[in-house]
Design a protein around this motif. Structure first.
Motif, PDB file in Angstrom:
ATOM      1  N   VAL A 155      20.325  -7.973  19.670  1.00  0.00           N
ATOM      2  CA  VAL A 155      19.683  -8.419  20.916  1.00  0.00           C
ATOM      3  C   VAL A 155      20.002  -9.900  21.158  1.00  0.00           C
ATOM      4  CG1 VAL A 155      17.450  -8.815  22.061  1.00  0.00           C
ATOM      5  CG2 VAL A 155      17.871  -6.657  20.861  1.00  0.00           C
ATOM      6  N   LEU A 156      19.958 -10.698  20.097  1.00  0.00           N
ATOM      7  CA  LEU A 156      20.264 -12.124  20.237  1.00  0.00           C
ATOM      8  C   LEU A 156      21.694 -12.317  20.760  1.00  0.00           C
ATOM      9  CD1 LEU A 156      19.733 -15.121  19.899  1.00  0.00           C
ATOM     10  CD2 LEU A 156      20.077 -14.871  17.433  1.00  0.00           C
ATOM     11  N   ASN A 157      22.635 -11.586  20.196  1.00  0.00           N
ATOM     12  CA  ASN A 157      24.030 -11.704  20.650  1.00  0.00           C
ATOM     13  C   ASN A 157      24.192 -11.257  22.091  1.00  0.00           C
ATOM     14  OD1 ASN A 157      25.333 -12.875  18.462  1.00  0.00           O
ATOM     15  ND2 ASN A 157      25.430 -10.921  17.365  1.00  0.00           N
ATOM     16  N   GLU A 158      23.477 -10.231  22.457  1.00  0.00           N
ATOM     17  CA  GLU A 158      23.518  -9.738  23.840  1.00  0.00           C
ATOM     18  C   GLU A 158      23.000 -10.827  24.799  1.00  0.00           C
ATOM     19  OE1 GLU A 158      24.879  -6.753  24.350  1.00  0.00           O
ATOM     20  OE2 GLU A 158      24.627  -7.005  26.530  1.00  0.00           O
ATOM     21  N   CYS A 159      21.977 -11.547  24.386  1.00  0.00           N
ATOM     22  CA  CYS A 159      21.440 -12.644  25.211  1.00  0.00           C
ATOM     23  C   CYS A 159      22.484 -13.738  25.378  1.00  0.00           C
ATOM     24  CB  CYS A 159      20.217 -13.274  24.532  1.00  0.00           C
ATOM     25  SG  CYS A 159      18.770 -12.244  24.555  1.00  0.00           S
ATOM     26  N   ILE A 160      23.096 -14.143  24.273  1.00  0.00           N
ATOM     27  CA  ILE A 160      24.085 -15.233  24.317  1.00  0.00           C
ATOM     28  C   ILE A 160      25.275 -14.818  25.181  1.00  0.00           C
ATOM     29  CG2 ILE A 160      25.658 -16.637  22.905  1.00  0.00           C
ATOM     30  CD1 ILE A 160      23.557 -16.357  20.611  1.00  0.00           C
ATOM     31  N   TYR A 161      25.707 -13.581  25.003  1.00  0.00           N
ATOM     32  CA  TYR A 161      26.826 -13.054  25.773  1.00  0.00           C
ATOM     33  C   TYR A 161      26.485 -13.055  27.275  1.00  0.00           C
ATOM     34  CZ  TYR A 161      30.161  -9.685  27.600  1.00  0.00           C
ATOM     35  OH  TYR A 161      31.119  -9.084  28.351  1.00  0.00           O
ATOM     36  N   MET A 219       8.065  -3.608  32.883  1.00  0.00           N
ATOM     37  CA  MET A 219       8.555  -3.719  31.499  1.00  0.00           C
ATOM     38  C   MET A 219       7.707  -4.748  30.774  1.00  0.00           C
ATOM     39  SD  MET A 219      12.697  -3.744  31.992  1.00  0.00           S
ATOM     40  CE  MET A 219      13.262  -3.018  30.474  1.00  0.00           C
ATOM     41  N   ASN A 220       7.784  -4.760  29.458  1.00  0.00           N
ATOM     42  CA  ASN A 220       7.116  -5.787  28.651  1.00  0.00           C
ATOM     43  C   ASN A 220       8.138  -6.856  28.297  1.00  0.00           C
ATOM     44  OD1 ASN A 220       4.480  -4.551  28.343  1.00  0.00           O
ATOM     45  ND2 ASN A 220       5.512  -3.029  27.080  1.00  0.00           N
ATOM     46  N   ILE A 221       7.819  -8.098  28.650  1.00  0.00           N
ATOM     47  CA  ILE A 221       8.773  -9.175  28.362  1.00  0.00           C
ATOM     48  C   ILE A 221       8.540  -9.712  26.952  1.00  0.00           C
ATOM     49  CG2 ILE A 221       7.404 -11.057  29.366  1.00  0.00           C
ATOM     50  CD1 ILE A 221      10.164 -12.013  30.614  1.00  0.00           C
ATOM     51  N   GLN A 222       9.650 -10.064  26.292  1.00  0.00           N
ATOM     52  CA  GLN A 222       9.576 -10.616  24.936  1.00  0.00           C
ATOM     53  C   GLN A 222      10.283 -11.978  24.942  1.00  0.00           C
ATOM     54  OE1 GLN A 222      11.727  -7.596  22.707  1.00  0.00           O
ATOM     55  NE2 GLN A 222       9.956  -6.250  22.601  1.00  0.00           N
ATOM     56  N   THR A 223      10.624 -12.468  23.780  1.00  0.00           N
ATOM     57  CA  THR A 223      11.543 -13.607  23.683  1.00  0.00           C
ATOM     58  C   THR A 223      12.668 -13.199  22.737  1.00  0.00           C
ATOM     59  OG1 THR A 223      10.469 -14.718  21.783  1.00  0.00           O
ATOM     60  CG2 THR A 223       9.641 -15.257  23.987  1.00  0.00           C
ATOM     61  N   PRO A 224      13.851 -13.864  22.790  1.00  0.00           N
ATOM     62  CA  PRO A 224      14.099 -15.127  23.469  1.00  0.00           C
ATOM     63  C   PRO A 224      14.188 -15.005  24.987  1.00  0.00           C
ATOM     64  CG  PRO A 224      16.119 -14.335  22.453  1.00  0.00           C
ATOM     65  CD  PRO A 224      15.026 -13.414  22.018  1.00  0.00           C
ATOM     66  N   GLN A 225      13.939 -16.143  25.635  1.00  0.00           N
ATOM     67  CA  GLN A 225      14.210 -16.295  27.061  1.00  0.00           C
ATOM     68  C   GLN A 225      15.248 -17.408  27.130  1.00  0.00           C
ATOM     69  OE1 GLN A 225      10.509 -16.651  29.207  1.00  0.00           O
ATOM     70  NE2 GLN A 225       9.797 -14.679  28.428  1.00  0.00           N
ATOM     71  N   CYS A 226      16.327 -17.134  27.854  1.00  0.00           N
ATOM     72  CA  CYS A 226      17.516 -17.983  27.701  1.00  0.00           C
ATOM     73  C   CYS A 226      17.975 -18.519  29.053  1.00  0.00           C
ATOM     74  CB  CYS A 226      18.641 -17.166  27.069  1.00  0.00           C
ATOM     75  SG  CYS A 226      18.074 -16.163  25.678  1.00  0.00           S
ATOM     76  N   PHE A 227      18.396 -19.773  29.055  1.00  0.00           N
ATOM     77  CA  PHE A 227      18.712 -20.431  30.323  1.00  0.00           C
ATOM     78  C   PHE A 227      19.829 -21.450  30.141  1.00  0.00           C
ATOM     79  CE2 PHE A 227      14.189 -19.681  29.727  1.00  0.00           C
ATOM     80  CZ  PHE A 227      13.856 -18.925  30.828  1.00  0.00           C
TER      81      PHE A 227
END
Ligand code: CTP
Ligand code: MG
Length: 225
Positions: free
Chosen positions: A113-119, A155-163
């Protein structure tokens, strides 16, 4: 562009109710703080980690976090999550960067999930992690139901939140006088600064709020082994 992780660990853990704040509670033989920092330390795309900590526990966390090479700053947080997040963001000196804001209270974030966020940050300026809701969610008005949104639209929001750093900086500047925000995406949405792309999260990425959540987290870890 550099990828910064900001680990928010400046809460008091009032609902958790232990003597030490919950970030020092043990999960899988280490503190929640170490569990959460380790996820980012081990990710090859993350360049630096900024830890925002409850002021009284700065020394203790410096001791505990010595072993992590990417932890370059341990700074004192504020009275609300929003303040702590603003403090973390403003400690970044570059003009532009990718910023991954994560709750220390979510020690089970997966590398996938972290990699998907960064991507996804290559394509979008704001990225959130959210999970489908298994419960039907209601909107309330006092003690009564106001409306029932379609389950498929919530949906239920989680973290990370990325910007992108410039975007989240602006969101915080515009929200200086708003107090009732529990997360960073809320600020971006409130001021319509950007669309926020949703990365599909995992239900295992629970937030440790009450002591029973720690038992559930231990079980999730055992189950994976
Ligand atoms: N947080 C923070 N600064 C604050 C408040 C919260 O950095 N002033 C962080 C917490 O450490 C946690 C995350 O934000 O990792 C999510 O907050 P929450 O689960 O509410 O933790 P606490 O505020 O510590 O718990 P409580 O609300 O029960 O006191
Ligand atoms: Mg809180």
């Amino acid at each position: 562009m550099k990828n910064y992780a900001i680990i928010l660990a400046s809460g008091k853990g009032e609902r958790f109710g232990s003597d030490l704040p919950k970030q020092f509670a043990l999960l899988n033989g280490k503190t929640l703080l170490e569990n959460s920092v380790e996820i980012f330390e081990q990710n090859e795309n993350v360049d630096e980690i900024i830890v925002v900590i409850t002021p009284e526990y700065k020394k203790k966390s410096q001791e505990i976090l010595k072993k992590y090479k990417k932890v370059n700053k341990i700074i004192e947080g504020g009275l609300t999550r929003k303040e702590s997040s603003a403090i973390g963001i403003s400690s970044i000196e570059e003009n532009e960067a990718n910023v991954l804001i994560h709750d220390c209270a979510r020690p089970l974030l997966s590398q996938n999930v972290l990699n998907e966020c960064i991507y996804s940050l290559n394509k979008y300026d704001a990225v959130a992690v959210a999970c489908e809701s298994t419960d039907t969610i209601i909107e309330t008005e006092g003690d009564f139901i106001k409306s029932i949104p379609q389950r498929s639209s919530v949906m239920n929001i989680q973290t990370p939140q990325c910007f992108k750093l410039s975007l989240i900086n602006k969101a915080h500047q515009l929200s200086k006088n708003d107090s009732n925000f529990t997360d960073d995406c809320g600020l971006v949405v409130r001021h319509a600064l950007s669309k926020v792309y949703i990365v599909k999260g995992e239900s295992d990425n629970i937030k440790i709020t009450y002591p029973k959540d720690l038992f559930i987290a231990e079980k999730i870890i055992q189950n994976k082994k």
